[in-house]
Design a protein around this motif. Structure first.
Motif, PDB file in Angstrom:
ATOM      1  N   GLY A   1       0.709  -1.321  -0.382  1.00  0.00           N
ATOM      2  CA  GLY A   1      -0.151  -0.250  -0.212  1.00  0.00           C
ATOM      3  C   GLY A   1       1.053   1.790   0.125  1.00  0.00           C
ATOM      4  N   ASP A   2       1.920   1.668   0.550  1.00  0.00           N
ATOM      5  CA  ASP A   2       2.571   2.964   0.643  1.00  0.00           C
ATOM      6  C   ASP A   2       3.370   2.848  -0.784  1.00  0.00           C
ATOM      7  OD1 ASP A   2       2.420   2.760   3.428  1.00  0.00           O
ATOM      8  OD2 ASP A   2       4.416   1.691   4.461  1.00  0.00           O
ATOM      9  N   MET A   3       3.546   2.424  -1.168  1.00  0.00           N
ATOM     10  CA  MET A   3       4.239   2.225  -2.644  1.00  0.00           C
ATOM     11  C   MET A   3       3.466   2.422  -3.677  1.00  0.00           C
ATOM     12  SD  MET A   3       6.789  -0.113  -4.766  1.00  0.00           S
ATOM     13  CE  MET A   3       8.461   0.169  -3.244  1.00  0.00           C
ATOM     14  N   ASP A   4       2.316   2.261  -3.479  1.00  0.00           N
ATOM     15  CA  ASP A   4       0.976   2.287  -4.548  1.00  0.00           C
ATOM     16  C   ASP A   4       0.688   3.545  -4.444  1.00  0.00           C
ATOM     17  OD1 ASP A   4      -1.531   1.299  -6.110  1.00  0.00           O
ATOM     18  OD2 ASP A   4      -2.512   1.391  -4.575  1.00  0.00           O
ATOM     19  N   ARG A   5       0.255   4.164  -3.428  1.00  0.00           N
ATOM     20  CA  ARG A   5      -0.017   5.048  -2.875  1.00  0.00           C
ATOM     21  C   ARG A   5       0.560   6.505  -3.352  1.00  0.00           C
ATOM     22  NH1 ARG A   5      -2.327   2.462   2.030  1.00  0.00           N
ATOM     23  NH2 ARG A   5      -0.257   3.156   2.822  1.00  0.00           N
ATOM     24  N   SER A   6       1.857   6.246  -3.455  1.00  0.00           N
ATOM     25  CA  SER A   6       3.489   7.273  -3.390  1.00  0.00           C
ATOM     26  C   SER A   6       3.646   7.330  -4.686  1.00  0.00           C
ATOM     27  CB  SER A   6       4.460   7.061  -2.203  1.00  0.00           C
ATOM     28  OG  SER A   6       4.833   5.672  -2.226  1.00  0.00           O
TER      29      SER A   6
END
Length: 267
Positions: A181-186
């Motif tokens: 999720g962190d990479m997906d959002r950023s």
């Protein structure tokens, strides 16, 4: 005997160094390397619908079965660092692995891999040996190169070349594994929207006869469709102890051949 992929070392990943969670090797460069690939023949895209892909109704209904461990005795796993992880942690000892960090669909056939202490290209390995199953896992590194049609044209070309070298093999196209999720959002490139778009295109390359699409994201996704945070420390690669789930996924997604026994998967 299990054959090993090329030796690898840690490299930069989006301006930071990462590694397979509990290993110091097997990391993938997601800044896509430059490539001279160009679809040389516009006919490569012939037969593909205006939206880019064959309609799903042409592929028939696929019924996968549960297979025995011996199913992988004549299998070869080809791909990038996530396939290196399968080699290192999934415990499929009898298979062959042509896996290498940073492999892409554009350089797959020319990638140099180490098997049985001998270095050869993937193409040479496929010329020298015949396999019953070919598993492909590439696509993450390619997100920054070209559009979906460009990627799919290259992928289709590789499938056609593998088919010519391995006329009796079942080819498994593996969907690109999601990022956490962190990479997906950023990240504007390495995100799950882009991965899903390419996975849907990959799905359309399957014909339900000798080329099949399987998607391990159904095992590793959280409730939001991202790679589960409990299985990764870098948003991309799995912890070693999470590969057992991938192994079980393979076991429950086999396509039987006349010479091999299997039991129907009622799950």
């Amino acid at each position: 005997e299990k054959t090993s992929p090329a030796e690898t070392q840690d490299i930069d990943f989006i301006d930071r160094v990462i590694s397979f969670a509990d290993a110091s090797e097997g990391v993938e460069e997601t800044d896509s390397p430059g490539t001279d690939f160009r679809p040389e023949d516009e006919n490569l895209m012939a037969g593909i619908e205006e939206d880019g892909y064959l309609p799903s109704e042409d592929k028939g209904v696929v019924s996968f079965v549960t297979v025995e461990e011996t199913y992988f005795d004549d299998a070869v796993f080809i791909g990038d660092s996530r396939m290196v992880g399968v080699y290192e942690y999934a415990g499929i000892e009898s298979a062959t692995y042509y896996a290498k960090v940073s492999m892409t669909i554009f350089d797959l056939m020319e990638s140099r891999v180490t098997t049985n202490d001998s270095v050869r290209t993937v193409r040479e390995g496929l010329e020298e040996n015949q396999f019953g199953k070919v598993y492909l896992m590439v696509g993450l590194n390619e997100l920054g190169t070209g559009d979906v049609d460009y990627f799919i044209a290259a992928y289709q070309g590789v499938i056609e070349e593998i088919r010519a070298l391995q006329p009796e093999a079942i080819i498994y196209i593996q969907g690109i594994m999601h990022v956490a999720g962190d990479m997906d959002r950023s990240d504007s490139i390495f995100n799950n929207e882009n991965i899903n778009e390419r996975n849907e295109a990959l799905r359309q390359l399957a014909n339900g006869e000798d080329v099949f699409y399987i998607d391990v994201n159904e095992v590793y996704d959280d409730e939001n469709g991202n790679l589960r945070s409990d299985c990764t420390s870098d948003d991309v690669h799995l912890y070693g102890n999470c590969y057992e789930e991938w192994y079980q996924f393979f076991m429950h997604h086999g396509v039987p051949t006349d010479a091999e026994g299997s039991k129907e998967d009622d799950e």
